[in-house]
Design an enzyme around this catalytic site. Structure first.
Site, PDB file in Angstrom:
ATOM      1  N   PRO A  53      57.467  34.944  95.404  1.00  0.00           N
ATOM      2  CG  PRO A  53      56.888  33.201  93.967  1.00  0.00           C
ATOM      3  CD  PRO A  53      57.840  34.353  94.100  1.00  0.00           C
ATOM      4  CD  GLN A  68      62.836  29.063  90.928  1.00  0.00           C
ATOM      5  OE1 GLN A  68      63.198  29.884  91.769  1.00  0.00           O
ATOM      6  NE2 GLN A  68      62.547  27.817  91.279  1.00  0.00           N
ATOM      7  CG  ASP A 105      60.571  23.810  95.667  1.00  0.00           C
ATOM      8  OD1 ASP A 105      61.717  23.948  96.137  1.00  0.00           O
ATOM      9  OD2 ASP A 105      60.147  24.497  94.720  1.00  0.00           O
ATOM     10  CG  ASP A 144      67.965  26.110 101.474  1.00  0.00           C
ATOM     11  OD1 ASP A 144      68.431  27.256 101.309  1.00  0.00           O
ATOM     12  OD2 ASP A 144      68.472  25.080 100.983  1.00  0.00           O
ATOM     13  CG  HIS A 156      73.501  22.838 101.243  1.00  0.00           C
ATOM     14  ND1 HIS A 156      74.159  23.201 100.091  1.00  0.00           N
ATOM     15  CD2 HIS A 156      72.193  23.183 101.057  1.00  0.00           C
ATOM     16  CE1 HIS A 156      73.292  23.717  99.237  1.00  0.00           C
ATOM     17  NE2 HIS A 156      72.103  23.724  99.791  1.00  0.00           N
TER      18      HIS A 156
END
Length: 290
Positions: A169, A36, A110, A160, A67
């Site tokens: 993805p 990205q 991640d 998130d 958040h």
């Protein structure tokens, strides 16, 4: 209103016929990772802004709204949260909020190691050192592969991730197939929460796409929303319960749970805010017409 001239503008394309523009004071960082494009720009009204693939993700002035809204409702509604899974570590602000609770074991998944290193280096005002906390374990893996392979069981799963565009993805982590995998890795009183896209009238179909997929797996799925200034929109979240818990509790009970469980200050979330997010207008309570 002061008349200012900006030589550069950030254009956020909301829909094919809708653009939102922000005058840029300064471009601080522009970096292309394997997955990205990551930028930090400075906007006078919002401060430093994190932009990923041309979309504002969070800003210095209002990220606490997003958040706190994402993290604290599931953590306070669960009776005894101990193990939390975060899908999409990003800038680390979700971890920052989780570390306001004692004795949590936090696993963050991640796909983009470069994004995590970027956050460590440039986004300390977001994560406050949470990315290096001993209670946090980072797993660099595709989220689908992790949830399919892990043998751990989690009390709360927080998703998130960027918007579920078909060519990204993140897309399959918003599908019913993924939610079935997640359900199997949740404790009997487990809670799943996900960012739920805009609830702006005329564009809430994105929100209902996620909600309908969740509802094929979970019997109890609740929408909630709040306004995010940098998104210039009401923003949706979705919470799914494995048991029969309801998110509608008296404001005083939420405030009591905050005082008992949360260390440090909350700038946005309390009992009244909790109820205001779950009391929805009619067009979001009713199932949309096909």
């Amino acid at each position: 209103m002061e008349n200012r001239t900006f030589s550069h503008w950030f254009i956020d394309r909301i829909e094919a016929d809708q653009l939102h523009a922000f005058g840029i004071k300064k471009v601080l960082i522009d970096y292309q990772s394997t997955y990205q494009r990551i930028q930090i720009v400075e906007i006078e009204s919002l401060g430093k802004c994190l932009i990923i693939d041309g979309k504002i993700q969070s800003t210095e002035k209002d990220e606490f709204i997003y958040h706190e809204a994402l993290v604290h409702p599931p953590l306070l509604l669960h009776p005894h949260p101990r193990k939390v899974l975060v899908m999409g570590v990003g800038e680390g602000a979700t971890l920052r909020e989780l570390l306001k609770y004692d004795s949590l074991k936090i696993t963050g998944v991640d796909i983009d190691a470069e994004m995590i290193e970027f956050s460590r280096k440039y986004l300390e005002p977001w994560h406050h050192g949470a990315l290096s906390h001993p209670y946090f374990q980072l797993v660099l893996q595709d989220g689908w592969d992790f949830i399919r392979q892990t043998e751990e069981v989690f009390d709360v799963i927080i998703i998130d991730l960027p918007e579920p565009y078909p060519d990204t993805p993140a897309y399959r982590l918003y599908t019913a197939e993924f939610y079935r995998l997640a359900w199997e890795k949740m404790s009997p009183d487990g809670i799943l929460v996900t960012q739920g896209e805009t609830t702006r009238p005329g564009q809430e179909n994105h929100h209902f796409f996620i909600k309908n997929n969740l509802a094929t797996v979970f019997q109890k799925v609740y929408s909630y929303q709040t306004y995010i200034p940098s998104y210039d929109s009401s923003w949706g979240f979705l919470m799914a319960f494995k048991d029969h818990t309801s998110p509608i509790l008296p404001a005083e009970e939420i405030d009591r749970k905050i005082s008992e469980r949360v260390k440090g200050n909350l700038r946005f979330y309390d009992g009244q805010t909790h109820l205001s997010m779950f009391y929805l207008p009619r067009h979001l309570r009713e199932k949309p017409r096909s």
